[in-house]
Enzyme design. Structure first.
Site, PDB file in Angstrom:
ATOM      1  N   GLY A  28       0.753  -1.238   0.000  1.00 41.72           N
ATOM      2  CA  GLY A  28       0.000   0.000   0.000  1.00 41.72           C
ATOM      3  C   GLY A  28       0.785   1.291   0.000  1.00 41.72           C
ATOM      4  O   GLY A  28       0.336   2.288  -0.550  1.00 41.72           O
ATOM      5  N   GLU A  38       4.249   4.193   5.834  1.00 40.20           N
ATOM      6  CA  GLU A  38       3.056   3.345   5.800  1.00 40.20           C
ATOM      7  C   GLU A  38       1.935   4.082   5.071  1.00 40.20           C
ATOM      8  O   GLU A  38       1.902   5.311   5.077  1.00 40.20           O
ATOM      9  CB  GLU A  38       2.643   3.014   7.244  1.00 40.20           C
ATOM     10  CG  GLU A  38       1.418   2.177   7.403  1.00 40.20           C
ATOM     11  CD  GLU A  38       1.526   0.761   6.849  1.00 40.20           C
ATOM     12  OE1 GLU A  38       1.641   0.623   5.614  1.00 40.20           O
ATOM     13  OE2 GLU A  38       1.461  -0.197   7.632  1.00 40.20           O
ATOM     14  N   ASP A  39       1.043   3.342   4.459  1.00 43.97           N
ATOM     15  CA  ASP A  39      -0.087   3.975   3.774  1.00 43.97           C
ATOM     16  C   ASP A  39      -1.153   4.416   4.761  1.00 43.97           C
ATOM     17  O   ASP A  39      -1.678   5.514   4.668  1.00 43.97           O
ATOM     18  CB  ASP A  39      -0.687   3.066   2.698  1.00 43.97           C
ATOM     19  CG  ASP A  39      -1.143   1.703   3.219  1.00 43.97           C
ATOM     20  OD1 ASP A  39      -0.890   1.374   4.393  1.00 43.97           O
ATOM     21  OD2 ASP A  39      -1.746   0.951   2.427  1.00 43.97           O
ATOM     22  N   ASP A  83      -4.524   2.243  11.168  1.00 50.04           N
ATOM     23  CA  ASP A  83      -5.883   2.250  11.701  1.00 50.04           C
ATOM     24  C   ASP A  83      -5.921   1.549  13.051  1.00 50.04           C
ATOM     25  O   ASP A  83      -5.881   2.213  14.070  1.00 50.04           O
ATOM     26  CB  ASP A  83      -6.910   1.721  10.699  1.00 50.04           C
ATOM     27  CG  ASP A  83      -6.496   0.438  10.017  1.00 50.04           C
ATOM     28  OD1 ASP A  83      -5.660  -0.306  10.551  1.00 50.04           O
ATOM     29  OD2 ASP A  83      -7.032   0.171   8.936  1.00 50.04           O
ATOM     30  N   LYS A 126      -6.378   6.654  11.161  1.00 49.47           N
ATOM     31  CA  LYS A 126      -7.755   6.566  11.665  1.00 49.47           C
ATOM     32  C   LYS A 126      -7.703   6.521  13.186  1.00 49.47           C
ATOM     33  O   LYS A 126      -7.700   5.445  13.777  1.00 49.47           O
ATOM     34  CB  LYS A 126      -8.437   5.299  11.150  1.00 49.47           C
ATOM     35  CG  LYS A 126      -8.676   5.232   9.676  1.00 49.47           C
ATOM     36  CD  LYS A 126      -9.382   3.928   9.343  1.00 49.47           C
ATOM     37  CE  LYS A 126      -9.606   3.744   7.884  1.00 49.47           C
ATOM     38  NZ  LYS A 126     -10.254   2.429   7.613  1.00 49.47           N
ATOM     39  N   PHE A 184     -13.719   2.651   5.377  1.00 49.11           N
ATOM     40  CA  PHE A 184     -12.836   1.964   4.438  1.00 49.11           C
ATOM     41  C   PHE A 184     -12.535   2.860   3.242  1.00 49.11           C
ATOM     42  O   PHE A 184     -13.430   3.449   2.648  1.00 49.11           O
ATOM     43  CB  PHE A 184     -13.481   0.657   3.964  1.00 49.11           C
ATOM     44  CG  PHE A 184     -12.533  -0.177   3.164  1.00 49.11           C
ATOM     45  CD1 PHE A 184     -11.533  -0.895   3.791  1.00 49.11           C
ATOM     46  CD2 PHE A 184     -12.622  -0.209   1.788  1.00 49.11           C
ATOM     47  CE1 PHE A 184     -10.640  -1.651   3.041  1.00 49.11           C
ATOM     48  CE2 PHE A 184     -11.729  -0.958   1.034  1.00 49.11           C
ATOM     49  CZ  PHE A 184     -10.735  -1.682   1.665  1.00 49.11           C
ATOM     50  N   VAL A 185     -11.240   2.975   2.908  1.00 46.71           N
ATOM     51  CA  VAL A 185     -10.798   3.837   1.817  1.00 46.71           C
ATOM     52  C   VAL A 185      -9.934   3.066   0.826  1.00 46.71           C
ATOM     53  O   VAL A 185      -9.317   2.058   1.165  1.00 46.71           O
ATOM     54  CB  VAL A 185     -10.013   5.063   2.349  1.00 46.71           C
ATOM     55  CG1 VAL A 185     -10.914   6.012   3.110  1.00 46.71           C
ATOM     56  CG2 VAL A 185      -8.838   4.638   3.224  1.00 46.71           C
ATOM     57  N   ASP A 210      -6.047  -0.532  -1.367  1.00 49.03           N
ATOM     58  CA  ASP A 210      -6.845  -1.349  -2.264  1.00 49.03           C
ATOM     59  C   ASP A 210      -8.061  -1.973  -1.604  1.00 49.03           C
ATOM     60  O   ASP A 210      -8.170  -2.015  -0.378  1.00 49.03           O
ATOM     61  CB  ASP A 210      -5.977  -2.481  -2.823  1.00 49.03           C
ATOM     62  CG  ASP A 210      -5.680  -3.536  -1.777  1.00 49.03           C
ATOM     63  OD1 ASP A 210      -6.089  -4.701  -1.974  1.00 49.03           O
ATOM     64  OD2 ASP A 210      -5.045  -3.224  -0.747  1.00 49.03           O
ATOM     65  N   ARG A 225      -5.597   0.438  -6.237  1.00 46.42           N
ATOM     66  CA  ARG A 225      -4.331   1.052  -5.799  1.00 46.42           C
ATOM     67  C   ARG A 225      -3.887   2.176  -6.727  1.00 46.42           C
ATOM     68  O   ARG A 225      -3.223   3.103  -6.309  1.00 46.42           O
ATOM     69  CB  ARG A 225      -3.212   0.006  -5.730  1.00 46.42           C
ATOM     70  CG  ARG A 225      -3.347  -0.997  -4.645  1.00 46.42           C
ATOM     71  CD  ARG A 225      -2.064  -1.838  -4.536  1.00 46.42           C
ATOM     72  NE  ARG A 225      -2.274  -3.048  -3.790  1.00 46.42           N
ATOM     73  CZ  ARG A 225      -2.278  -3.131  -2.469  1.00 46.42           C
ATOM     74  NH1 ARG A 225      -2.074  -2.046  -1.754  1.00 46.42           N
ATOM     75  NH2 ARG A 225      -2.458  -4.281  -1.876  1.00 46.42           N
TER      76      ARG A 225
END
Length: 175
Positions: free
Chosen positions: A46, A100-101, A104, A132, A153-154, A160, A166
């Site tokens: 990600g 990191e992407d 959460d 998050k 959720f994104v 993805d 992605r």
């Protein structure tokens, strides 16, 4: 609105907002690490787009390596982390910046931090595109955050849904 597999997503963060924020994060990192040579550890899959855009804006001498961890199943965190490809470089005495992407639940990052700290780095910082705060199950100290978002959720910009989405150049949220 866009469709990915069986889900519909709506825009959340524009390409322009992402680029502006990445530039600001790069300046902050460049100031904080002036005169040092950090090792960026990019968490795949990600974080690849975020990492690419971030590090090319940082004029410092640096190194980049990649690891791959997974904790998601479809749209939910599985609550467990499985390492797919590990860290092979020596990080003892190094300044580490984990890219990191999204953070959460914090479970993936907490496990990664434990593993990295066992290898005696000089310092460890986290740079994440998205955070998050409401989803955190374990505390994580994030030094560089692109955007705080709601616990939804994104997809897009490296994130993805079952491997799809992605390549989107913006962030979309589940409708």
């Amino acid at each position: 609105m866009i469709n990915i597999l069986d889900k519909k997503f709506v825009p959340l963060i524009t390409t322009e907002a992402i680029e502006t924020r990445i530039t600001a994060l790069a300046k902050e990192i460049s100031t904080d690490y002036k005169g040092r040579c950090p090792l960026f550890i990019v968490v795949l899959n990600g974080a690849f787009l975020f990492a690419s855009e971030l590090v090319k804006r940082i004029p410092l001498s640096c190194e980049i390596t990649f690891i791959r961890l997974a904790s998601y199943s479809q749209t939910q965190s599985s609550g467990s982390v499985r390492e797919i490809i590990g860290l092979n470089d020596s990080i003892e005495g190094r300044d580490i910046i984990i890219i990191e992407d999204i953070v959460d639940t914090g479970l993936t990052m907490a496990q990664l931090l434990r593993q990295i700290n066992e290898l005696s780095p000089a310092s460890v910082a986290i740079a994440t595109l998205l955070h998050k705060p409401e989803a955190l199950k374990t505390p994580v100290d994030i030094r560089y955050t692109g955007f705080n978002i709601d616990n939804k959720f994104v997809v897009g910009y490296g994130l993805d849904y079952d491997g799809m989405g992605r390549n989107l150049d913006a962030i979309y949220v589940l409708a």
